[in-house]
Write a protein that holds these residues in place. Structure first.
Motif: not given
Length: 117
Positions: A25-27, A29
């Motif tokens: 669940r890497t944001p 950005t």
């Protein structure tokens, strides 16, 4: 055939990297994405300066296999040192490479691509 092979090799790395990013669940950005895009473009520009040498080396099966292994190991190390945002850097870089590869392939299929207005 070379572009297909190159795309397949990029996919061999991109699929597990993207899967890991999703599982962790890497944001998403902007900064790591920009680093990946800029890195891919810079690497392609640098390699194009010695295109014939790079092409000759890339034809070696061992070089291609080592590149895939190095990319995967480097990504794992990047995650360990810099965190999961490293996955975004690699995914963005590989996606950029695949887009460049697709653009080159489409251009080569256009019979008028060498004509200038």
């Amino acid at each position: 055939m070379t572009r297909r092979r190159d795309a397949a090799l990029a996919g061999v790395v991109l699929v597990p990297v993207a899967t890991a990013a999703a599982l962790l669940r890497t944001p998403v950005t902007l900064e790591p994405v920009l680093v990946g895009v800029a890195g891919a473009l810079a690497l392609e520009a640098a390699l194009s300066l010695r295109a014939s040498v790079v092409r000759r080396l890339w034809e070696r099966r061992g070089v291609r296999a080592a590149s895939v292994v190095l990319a995967i190991v480097g990504t794992v190390l990047g995650v360990a040192v810099f965190g999961p945002a490293s996955l975004l850097v690699v995914a963005a870089g590989l996606s950029t490479y695949l887009l460049l590869l697709g653009a080159v392939e489409l251009r080569s299929r256009n019979p008028d691509h060498t004509r200038r207005p």
